[in-house]
Design an enzyme around this catalytic site. Sequence first.
Site, short mmCIF file in Angstrom:
data_model
loop_
_atom_site.label_atom_id
_atom_site.label_comp_id
_atom_site.label_asym_id
_atom_site.label_seq_id
_atom_site.Cartn_x
_atom_site.Cartn_y
_atom_site.Cartn_z
N LYS A 30 47.07 55.02 39.77
CA LYS A 30 46.00 54.94 38.76
C LYS A 30 44.77 55.80 38.97
O LYS A 30 43.55 55.48 39.06
CB LYS A 30 45.37 53.62 39.42
CG LYS A 30 46.24 52.20 39.09
CD LYS A 30 45.76 51.00 39.62
CE LYS A 30 46.73 49.91 39.10
NZ LYS A 30 46.07 48.46 39.53
N LYS A 88 45.42 40.45 34.22
CA LYS A 88 46.12 41.65 34.42
C LYS A 88 45.15 42.45 35.31
O LYS A 88 44.07 42.25 35.66
CB LYS A 88 46.06 42.48 32.99
CG LYS A 88 46.91 41.78 32.11
CD LYS A 88 48.48 41.85 32.45
CE LYS A 88 49.21 41.15 31.50
NZ LYS A 88 49.49 39.73 31.59
N ASP A 89 45.71 43.55 35.84
CA ASP A 89 44.81 44.49 36.79
C ASP A 89 43.82 44.90 36.13
O ASP A 89 43.91 45.16 34.85
CB ASP A 89 45.77 45.59 37.13
CG ASP A 89 46.86 45.34 37.97
OD1 ASP A 89 47.56 44.17 37.83
OD2 ASP A 89 47.20 45.79 39.21
N ARG A 90 42.63 45.38 36.65
CA ARG A 90 41.61 45.99 35.99
C ARG A 90 41.90 47.42 35.90
O ARG A 90 41.51 47.87 34.56
CB ARG A 90 40.24 46.01 36.90
CG ARG A 90 38.92 46.58 36.51
CD ARG A 90 37.85 46.45 37.12
NE ARG A 90 36.79 47.17 36.50
CZ ARG A 90 35.35 47.21 36.87
NH1 ARG A 90 34.93 46.45 37.74
NH2 ARG A 90 34.67 47.85 36.14
N GLN A 177 47.68 41.69 44.68
CA GLN A 177 46.70 41.14 43.88
C GLN A 177 46.34 39.66 43.94
O GLN A 177 45.26 39.10 43.83
CB GLN A 177 46.88 41.65 42.23
CG GLN A 177 47.22 43.02 42.10
CD GLN A 177 48.63 43.26 42.17
OE1 GLN A 177 49.39 43.21 42.99
NE2 GLN A 177 48.93 43.86 40.92
#
Length: 354
Positions: A30, A88-90, A177
């Site tokens: 990321k 969802k992931d940031r 998460q």
Amino acid sequence: MSDSVLSDYPRYHELAYSHGSAPLAAGDFKTLPEDFVVEEVLGFELSGEGEHLWLWVEARDMTTDFMVRHLAAAFELEKKQISFSGKKDRRAVTRQWFSLHVPGRYPARGEIPLPVLAHPDIKILQAELHHKKLRRGTHQQNRFTIRMRQLSGDLDQLSERVASIRGSGFPNYFGLQRFGRQENNIDEACGALTVSRRLKRQARDRIYSTLRAWDFNRQLSLRVASGTWQQYLAGDTLQLSGSRSLFQPDAWDETLQDRLDKADIQVAGILPGKGERRLPLPYGWYEPDPRLLEFLVKQRVEQGTRPLGVRPTDWQCEWLENDLMLAFALPAGAFATGLLRELIQLRETGTAEP
């Protein structure tokens, strides 16, 4: 509050690996939001009429809750009128579905005028009416495109594990998460076991989810460590792939083994709660901590199931000099980070915007 209440429950980094040990390769993760792209696949057609407006929305570097607030403001709705299938992931580029309860606002199969969104990193890609509200876990799959940069370490082992996961899958752990920043949700959940006060709804849902996921990861880790997470043990619950249909066979035979090998059926672990299903281990039966189980039963949480393993589909793999690009699809509820955990040690190098 520490997690000494459940001191024998493993934290995420302590979970067993399907290959017996942690990976020896490492890579940057990321670095940019575009290095982690996730796209929901509904798996069914929308009706084109009804009082729910379904939106397929692309966002960059923002949480699902942040998107809900912006959609509520743009469409002049309360947040409770907006639903989604999964968070969802940031630090990512996401394409996901939302439904807005807008009875009488738009004609069936007519033009749907869309408001201008205030945030430049939110785009509405599709808008269509439907007769039902979008509920959690409704979508069928998530498609991922992930780029890991600056790989180092044992890249031969990495290539071997890529091939193994493509063919055999990986343990279906709940991802980090699920447990909040630095796994703080676990501390909150353990604290809830020792107090008698009534929990607020938002905290209650988070605590139930945390406890059930933590217990599932514990039982799955025991099966992984024993090498039986992909095998049928007498007493196992089996789940039809892509379905919630469950059964327990009276006897094991070659036909069932062939279906298991082809992933037509899957061995299911148990999400603790009120119910009679149990998970066998090679040396007996898995037992949740009595305090955890008693708490969930007292709160009238029903027992559930979750497959012990998951196999990616639509697999693509490409080396780009010292980077690795993976593309694959997973059923809704499976964590891509669980797949990556088996491959490399991740270095999250991106810095989220405020």
